[in-house]
Write an enzyme that holds these catalytic residues in place. Structure first.
Site, PDB file in Angstrom:
ATOM      1  N   ARG A 255      -7.468  19.694 -26.546  1.00 17.28           N
ATOM      2  CA  ARG A 255      -8.065  19.134 -27.752  1.00 17.28           C
ATOM      3  C   ARG A 255      -7.188  19.459 -28.948  1.00 17.28           C
ATOM      4  O   ARG A 255      -6.652  20.569 -29.077  1.00 17.28           O
ATOM      5  CB  ARG A 255      -9.476  19.682 -27.952  1.00 17.28           C
ATOM      6  CG  ARG A 255     -10.514  19.089 -27.003  1.00 17.28           C
ATOM      7  CD  ARG A 255     -10.730  17.607 -27.284  1.00 17.28           C
ATOM      8  NE  ARG A 255     -11.764  16.996 -26.463  1.00 17.28           N
ATOM      9  CZ  ARG A 255     -11.562  16.325 -25.346  1.00 17.28           C
ATOM     10  NH1 ARG A 255     -10.312  16.220 -24.874  1.00 17.28           N
ATOM     11  NH2 ARG A 255     -12.557  15.758 -24.692  1.00 17.28           N
ATOM     12  N   GLU A 284      -8.473  11.885 -35.022  1.00 16.86           N
ATOM     13  CA  GLU A 284      -8.208  10.716 -34.189  1.00 16.86           C
ATOM     14  C   GLU A 284      -9.053   9.540 -34.660  1.00 16.86           C
ATOM     15  O   GLU A 284     -10.242   9.704 -34.923  1.00 16.86           O
ATOM     16  CB  GLU A 284      -8.506  11.039 -32.718  1.00 16.86           C
ATOM     17  CG  GLU A 284      -7.601  12.122 -32.139  1.00 16.86           C
ATOM     18  CD  GLU A 284      -7.871  12.412 -30.667  1.00 16.86           C
ATOM     19  OE1 GLU A 284      -8.673  11.677 -30.046  1.00 16.86           O
ATOM     20  OE2 GLU A 284      -7.279  13.364 -30.130  1.00 16.86           O
ATOM     21  N   HIS A 303      -4.381   9.567 -27.069  1.00 14.56           N
ATOM     22  CA  HIS A 303      -5.483  10.143 -26.300  1.00 14.56           C
ATOM     23  C   HIS A 303      -5.849   9.239 -25.112  1.00 14.56           C
ATOM     24  O   HIS A 303      -7.006   8.867 -24.912  1.00 14.56           O
ATOM     25  CB  HIS A 303      -6.719  10.365 -27.180  1.00 14.56           C
ATOM     26  CG  HIS A 303      -7.654  11.400 -26.603  1.00 14.56           C
ATOM     27  ND1 HIS A 303      -8.558  12.096 -27.384  1.00 14.56           N
ATOM     28  CD2 HIS A 303      -7.855  11.842 -25.324  1.00 14.56           C
ATOM     29  CE1 HIS A 303      -9.264  12.921 -26.614  1.00 14.56           C
ATOM     30  NE2 HIS A 303      -8.847  12.775 -25.367  1.00 14.56           N
TER      31      HIS A 303
END
Length: 342
Positions: A255, A284, A303
């Protein structure tokens, strides 16, 4: 793992997902005795349900990707209508975007899809290591310029991979690194090796969290594979990055908020470390203003390192298997520590 609390003759399942999610077809494989009460993303989508139907729901599945994903606020709005809910399953692995006080403090058992995404993330991590070891950007530049310039490349064999967070993802990275004949060290709270870990012979040494700097200093490639919790928030900061070797590479498949991104940018700009491969970020989508976009020694991905064509189908297949355990009164797999956040 935790018990489902006794066998269940009937399950009334509420699915929080966009109804167009293709992976919902996997639910056709649910065992007999499971009745799907409804499928939708928000409270408005379930307006047709009667009070009796709401009260019948004892299991919730949260799944979907992107616009089809069930969101925390949507689930929280449903919560007061589900007095008999005993088990909620999340088809993703991370919990930071899901948890809310009523879920954390209440009696509902929460499970997740830990393990479903681990191999694809491990493949990404090893690809990232090779990206720098073989200097693949240089090959592309030479090809574009029609230049024939042989150069020395680096093997991963004999190099040390330090893995921060030796859970399912970290262990998958370790296994692939071992296949490349790398030396593997790791960091986690429990430092003793299990019998299975000793037999596998993958990891050489496990450091406790307070020895993060030692792991950073000993590693050629550092792979971050932790969930985001209060304990892991920005755990890799300027001090830890300063301990890395000048040729070191930092890879994050955990993360983004587990890293002080500003400190990482400084280490990359100054050349203190060779490079970084990042699939996750503090914010993000990554803002266009982020300096990470312009750094030549950074490999960026949005991601999506675990976003294979099969990943959501495999995640729901895991839920189907867990449902069989629930119906049989067996222990559920992947029971989460709600207060710990993982």
């Amino acid at each position: 793992m935790a018990s489902s609390g006794g066998s269940h003759r009937a399950v009334h399942l509420l699915v929080v997902s966009g109804p167009d999610s293709p992976e919902l077809s996997v639910l056709q494989q649910l065992p007999a005795g499971v009745h799907v009460v409804g499928v939708g993303r928000s409270l408005d989508d379930f307006q047709a349900l009667t009070q009796q139907q709401w009260e019948s729901v004892n299991v919730m599945l949260n799944c979907g990707v992107g616009k089809n994903a069930g969101k925390r606020d949507d689930i929280r709005a449903l919560w007061p209508k589900l007095p008999n809910l005993v088990w909620m399953h999340s088809a993703s692995a991370g919990l930071e975007h899901l948890l809310f006080p009523e879920l954390v403090e209440g009696p509902v058992t929460l499970t997740n899809a830990k393990g479903v995404y681990s191999h694809s993330l491990a493949e990404y991590a090893l690809t990232a290591c090779n990206w720098f070891a073989k200097d693949l950007p240089r090959l592309r530049r030479q090809q574009a310029a029609s230049q024939w310039e042989p150069y020395d490349v680096e093997e991963l064999r004999g190099r040390t991979m330090g893995i921060i967070g030796y859970g399912d993802i970290g262990q998958a990275c370790g296994r692939l690194a071992k296949a490349f004949r790398m030396r593997v060290i790791a960091l986690r709270r429990r430092t003793e090796l299990s019998a299975a870990e000793r037999e596998a012979g993958v990891v050489e040494k496990i450091y406790p969290p307070d020895q993060l700097n030692q792991l950073m200093a000993e590693s050629d490639y550092v792979v971050m594979a932790t969930p985001h919790t209060p304990a892991t928030h920005r755990m890799v900061g300027a001090a830890a990055l300063a301990c890395m070797r000048p040729h070191g590479v930092f890879v994050n498949v955990g993360r983004g908020k587990c890293v002080d991104e500003a400190a990482l940018v400084e280490a990359l700009k100054s050349g203190h470390i060779r490079g970084a491969a990042l699939d996750v970020f503090e914010e993000e989508p990554l803002p266009p203003s982020s300096p990470l976009w312009g750094l030549d020694n950074v490999l960026l991905s949005p991601h999506c390192a675990d976003r294979t064509k099969e990943f959501q189908f495999e995640s729901l297949a895991f839920f189907v298997d867990n449902m069989a355990r629930f119906l049989g009164g067996q222990e559920l797999a992947n029971v989460c520590d709600k207060r710990g956040g993982y």
